[in-house]
Design a protein around this motif. Structure first.
Motif, PDB file in Angstrom:
ATOM      1  N   LYS A   1       0.827  -1.208   0.000  1.00 43.39           N
ATOM      2  CA  LYS A   1       0.000   0.000   0.000  1.00 43.39           C
ATOM      3  C   LYS A   1       0.861   1.257   0.000  1.00 43.39           C
ATOM      4  CE  LYS A   1      -4.205  -1.886   2.094  1.00 43.39           C
ATOM      5  NZ  LYS A   1      -5.044  -1.573   0.920  1.00 43.39           N
ATOM      6  N   VAL A   2       1.955   1.229   0.781  1.00 45.34           N
ATOM      7  CA  VAL A   2       2.846   2.389   0.824  1.00 45.34           C
ATOM      8  C   VAL A   2       3.492   2.614  -0.536  1.00 45.34           C
ATOM      9  CG1 VAL A   2       4.952   3.322   1.847  1.00 45.34           C
ATOM     10  CG2 VAL A   2       3.284   2.184   3.298  1.00 45.34           C
ATOM     11  N   ASP A   3       3.950   1.518  -1.166  1.00 44.92           N
ATOM     12  CA  ASP A   3       4.586   1.645  -2.480  1.00 44.92           C
ATOM     13  C   ASP A   3       3.589   2.091  -3.545  1.00 44.92           C
ATOM     14  OD1 ASP A   3       6.963   0.910  -1.369  1.00 44.92           O
ATOM     15  OD2 ASP A   3       6.911  -1.161  -2.085  1.00 44.92           O
ATOM     16  N   GLU A   4       2.332   1.640  -3.412  1.00 44.72           N
ATOM     17  CA  GLU A   4       1.306   2.091  -4.356  1.00 44.72           C
ATOM     18  C   GLU A   4       1.092   3.593  -4.222  1.00 44.72           C
ATOM     19  OE1 GLU A   4      -2.130  -0.208  -3.489  1.00 44.72           O
ATOM     20  OE2 GLU A   4      -1.532  -1.918  -4.732  1.00 44.72           O
ATOM     21  N   ARG A   5       1.091   4.059  -2.975  1.00 46.05           N
ATOM     22  CA  ARG A   5       0.951   5.494  -2.741  1.00 46.05           C
ATOM     23  C   ARG A   5       2.141   6.257  -3.325  1.00 46.05           C
ATOM     24  NH1 ARG A   5      -2.010  10.012  -2.148  1.00 46.05           N
ATOM     25  NH2 ARG A   5      -1.079  11.483  -0.668  1.00 46.05           N
ATOM     26  N   ALA A   6       3.341   5.722  -3.125  1.00 44.28           N
ATOM     27  CA  ALA A   6       4.534   6.366  -3.677  1.00 44.28           C
ATOM     28  C   ALA A   6       4.493   6.383  -5.203  1.00 44.28           C
ATOM     29  CB  ALA A   6       5.786   5.644  -3.189  1.00 44.28           C
ATOM     30  N   MET A   7       3.999   5.297  -5.803  1.00 35.94           N
ATOM     31  CA  MET A   7       3.900   5.236  -7.261  1.00 35.94           C
ATOM     32  C   MET A   7       2.902   6.260  -7.786  1.00 35.94           C
ATOM     33  SD  MET A   7       4.943   4.081 -10.079  1.00 35.94           S
ATOM     34  CE  MET A   7       6.036   2.792  -9.438  1.00 35.94           C
ATOM     35  N   ARG A   8       1.797   6.431  -7.065  1.00 39.38           N
ATOM     36  CA  ARG A   8       0.827   7.452  -7.478  1.00 39.38           C
ATOM     37  C   ARG A   8       1.450   8.847  -7.425  1.00 39.38           C
ATOM     38  NH1 ARG A   8      -2.963   4.189  -4.607  1.00 39.38           N
ATOM     39  NH2 ARG A   8      -2.799   5.524  -2.764  1.00 39.38           N
ATOM     40  N   LEU A   9       2.258   9.090  -6.397  1.00 44.68           N
ATOM     41  CA  LEU A   9       2.945  10.382  -6.295  1.00 44.68           C
ATOM     42  C   LEU A   9       3.914  10.569  -7.461  1.00 44.68           C
ATOM     43  CD1 LEU A   9       3.748  10.514  -2.461  1.00 44.68           C
ATOM     44  CD2 LEU A   9       1.932  11.717  -3.677  1.00 44.68           C
ATOM     45  N   LEU A  10       4.620   9.474  -7.809  1.00 47.95           N
ATOM     46  CA  LEU A  10       5.568   9.555  -8.919  1.00 47.95           C
ATOM     47  C   LEU A  10       4.848   9.827 -10.237  1.00 47.95           C
ATOM     48  CD1 LEU A  10       8.374   9.219 -10.146  1.00 47.95           C
ATOM     49  CD2 LEU A  10       7.967   6.746 -10.231  1.00 47.95           C
ATOM     50  N   LEU A  11       3.748   9.114 -10.484  1.00 49.82           N
ATOM     51  CA  LEU A  11       3.003   9.312 -11.726  1.00 49.82           C
ATOM     52  C   LEU A  11       2.432  10.723 -11.814  1.00 49.82           C
ATOM     53  CD1 LEU A  11       1.128   5.891 -12.030  1.00 49.82           C
ATOM     54  CD2 LEU A  11       3.145   6.672 -13.299  1.00 49.82           C
ATOM     55  N   ALA A  12       1.972  11.233 -10.668  1.00 49.15           N
ATOM     56  CA  ALA A  12       1.450  12.602 -10.647  1.00 49.15           C
ATOM     57  C   ALA A  12       2.565  13.597 -10.980  1.00 49.15           C
ATOM     58  CB  ALA A  12       0.838  12.907  -9.283  1.00 49.15           C
ATOM     59  N   SER A  13       3.759  13.363 -10.435  1.00 53.07           N
ATOM     60  CA  SER A  13       4.887  14.249 -10.711  1.00 53.07           C
ATOM     61  C   SER A  13       5.278  14.189 -12.187  1.00 53.07           C
ATOM     62  CB  SER A  13       6.081  13.869  -9.831  1.00 53.07           C
ATOM     63  OG  SER A  13       5.788  14.044  -8.466  1.00 53.07           O
ATOM     64  N   VAL A  14       5.314  12.966 -12.738  1.00 52.13           N
ATOM     65  CA  VAL A  14       5.676  12.804 -14.150  1.00 52.13           C
ATOM     66  C   VAL A  14       4.636  13.465 -15.053  1.00 52.13           C
ATOM     67  CG1 VAL A  14       5.973  11.121 -16.001  1.00 52.13           C
ATOM     68  CG2 VAL A  14       7.023  10.718 -13.769  1.00 52.13           C
ATOM     69  N   ALA A  15       3.352  13.302 -14.713  1.00 47.84           N
ATOM     70  CA  ALA A  15       2.288  13.918 -15.511  1.00 47.84           C
ATOM     71  C   ALA A  15       2.407  15.439 -15.490  1.00 47.84           C
ATOM     72  CB  ALA A  15       0.924  13.480 -14.990  1.00 47.84           C
ATOM     73  N   LEU A  16       2.660  15.983 -14.292  1.00 45.36           N
ATOM     74  CA  LEU A  16       2.820  17.439 -14.184  1.00 45.36           C
ATOM     75  C   LEU A  16       4.037  17.900 -14.981  1.00 45.36           C
ATOM     76  CD1 LEU A  16       1.979  20.113 -12.879  1.00 45.36           C
ATOM     77  CD2 LEU A  16       3.431  19.529 -10.930  1.00 45.36           C
ATOM     78  N   TRP A  17       5.113  17.138 -14.900  1.00 45.16           N
ATOM     79  CA  TRP A  17       6.333  17.469 -15.643  1.00 45.16           C
ATOM     80  C   TRP A  17       6.069  17.439 -17.149  1.00 45.16           C
ATOM     81  CZ3 TRP A  17       9.020  13.910 -18.806  1.00 45.16           C
ATOM     82  CH2 TRP A  17      10.249  14.357 -19.288  1.00 45.16           C
ATOM     83  N   ALA A  18       5.348  16.416 -17.615  1.00 42.50           N
ATOM     84  CA  ALA A  18       5.073  16.291 -19.040  1.00 42.50           C
ATOM     85  C   ALA A  18       4.194  17.439 -19.545  1.00 42.50           C
ATOM     86  CB  ALA A  18       4.398  14.950 -19.318  1.00 42.50           C
ATOM     87  N   ILE A  19       3.192  17.804 -18.751  1.00 42.26           N
ATOM     88  CA  ILE A  19       2.308  18.911 -19.147  1.00 42.26           C
ATOM     89  C   ILE A  19       3.082  20.218 -19.230  1.00 42.26           C
ATOM     90  CG2 ILE A  19       0.359  20.307 -18.384  1.00 42.26           C
ATOM     91  CD1 ILE A  19      -0.871  17.747 -17.230  1.00 42.26           C
ATOM     92  N   CYS A  20       3.901  20.479 -18.214  1.00 43.39           N
ATOM     93  CA  CYS A  20       4.697  21.711 -18.209  1.00 43.39           C
ATOM     94  C   CYS A  20       5.666  21.729 -19.397  1.00 43.39           C
ATOM     95  CB  CYS A  20       5.472  21.838 -16.900  1.00 43.39           C
ATOM     96  SG  CYS A  20       4.437  22.151 -15.451  1.00 43.39           S
TER      97      CYS A  20
END
Length: 226
Positions: free
Chosen positions: A167-186
């Motif tokens: 569960k902790v790693d899933e949460r960390a992965m969601r944070l990573l994907l959110a960061s990558v998505a924000l990076w890609a949009i910017c």
């Protein structure tokens, strides 16, 4: 001539793109690491809150004078049902165990009674002397150890709270994907901005100049030069 013109624009786009790629990439990584640290802190805070809730009566009784080793053992045993209740209320939130550990590294109470009076792992014992709440990963869980300290500074025991690593790693992965998505949009928006800027500032004036030069070369001497 066109190849030179496009080469200049292309080179400028690549140069600025690489700079933005590095800047946004570094920024996203730092943001991800910051979110990871915040999440780790939230686990510690949650473990501290569970420790206070589980052992509030124990600490209060100790502070009122029940300070003998026999009293302390009895108080800690009495906290076992509270640990089991807290585990039942938090198991669906990723909590895998709540364990009361004495100074000798023995589990004196745990949500699974079959594991009472058994030594905890070597990795866990290494953290029992820490004065602050600590966390480490072992097996399929993250373990957070919260020291239980009385008003006079005596360490009564340690409450170990396990959190599902999945569960902790899933949460960390969601944070990573959110960061990558924000990076890609910017990055995409930046490239579009750069493209339009290069087109207006560099490409169009060069095209107009070439068009004017070609017109003059064909005899249109009164053709305005943009």
């Amino acid at each position: 001539m066109p190849s030179t013109k496009y080469s200049l624009a292309t080179r400028l786009m690549i140069l600025i793109g690489l700079v933005l790629f590095a800047v946004f990439g570094a920024s996203s990584y730092l943001n991800y690491r910051h979110l990871q640290l915040q999440y780790a802190d939230s686990l510690r805070w949650r473990a501290d809150a569970l420790a206070r809730e589980a052992l509030a009566n124990t600490i209060s009784s100790y502070d009122k004078g029940m300070t003998s080793s026999k009293d302390v053992r009895r108080l800690l045993r009495a906290a076992a049902p509270k640990c089991a209740d807290l585990y039942a209320r938090n198991s669906d939130k990723g909590v895998t165990h709540l364990t009361l550990i004495n100074a000798n590294g023995v589990a004196i109470a745990r949500n699974h009674k079959v594991e009472w009076n058994k030594p905890v792992s070597t990795a866990m014992r290494r953290h029992l002397t820490e004065k602050r709440t600590t966390a480490f990963s072992q097996g399929d869980a993250y373990h957070v150890l919260a020291p239980i300290v009385a008003a006079d500074g005596t360490r009564l025991c340690t409450l170990a709270v396990g959190f599902s690593k999945l569960k902790v790693d899933e949460r960390a992965m969601r944070l990573l994907l959110a960061s990558v998505a924000l990076w890609a949009i910017c990055l995409l928006l930046s490239f579009l901005t750069i493209y339009l800027t290069v087109h207006v500032v560099v490409t169009r004036p060069i095209q107009d100049l070439i068009h004017s030069t070609e017109a003059i070369a064909h005899g249109e001497l009164e053709h305005p030069i943009s």
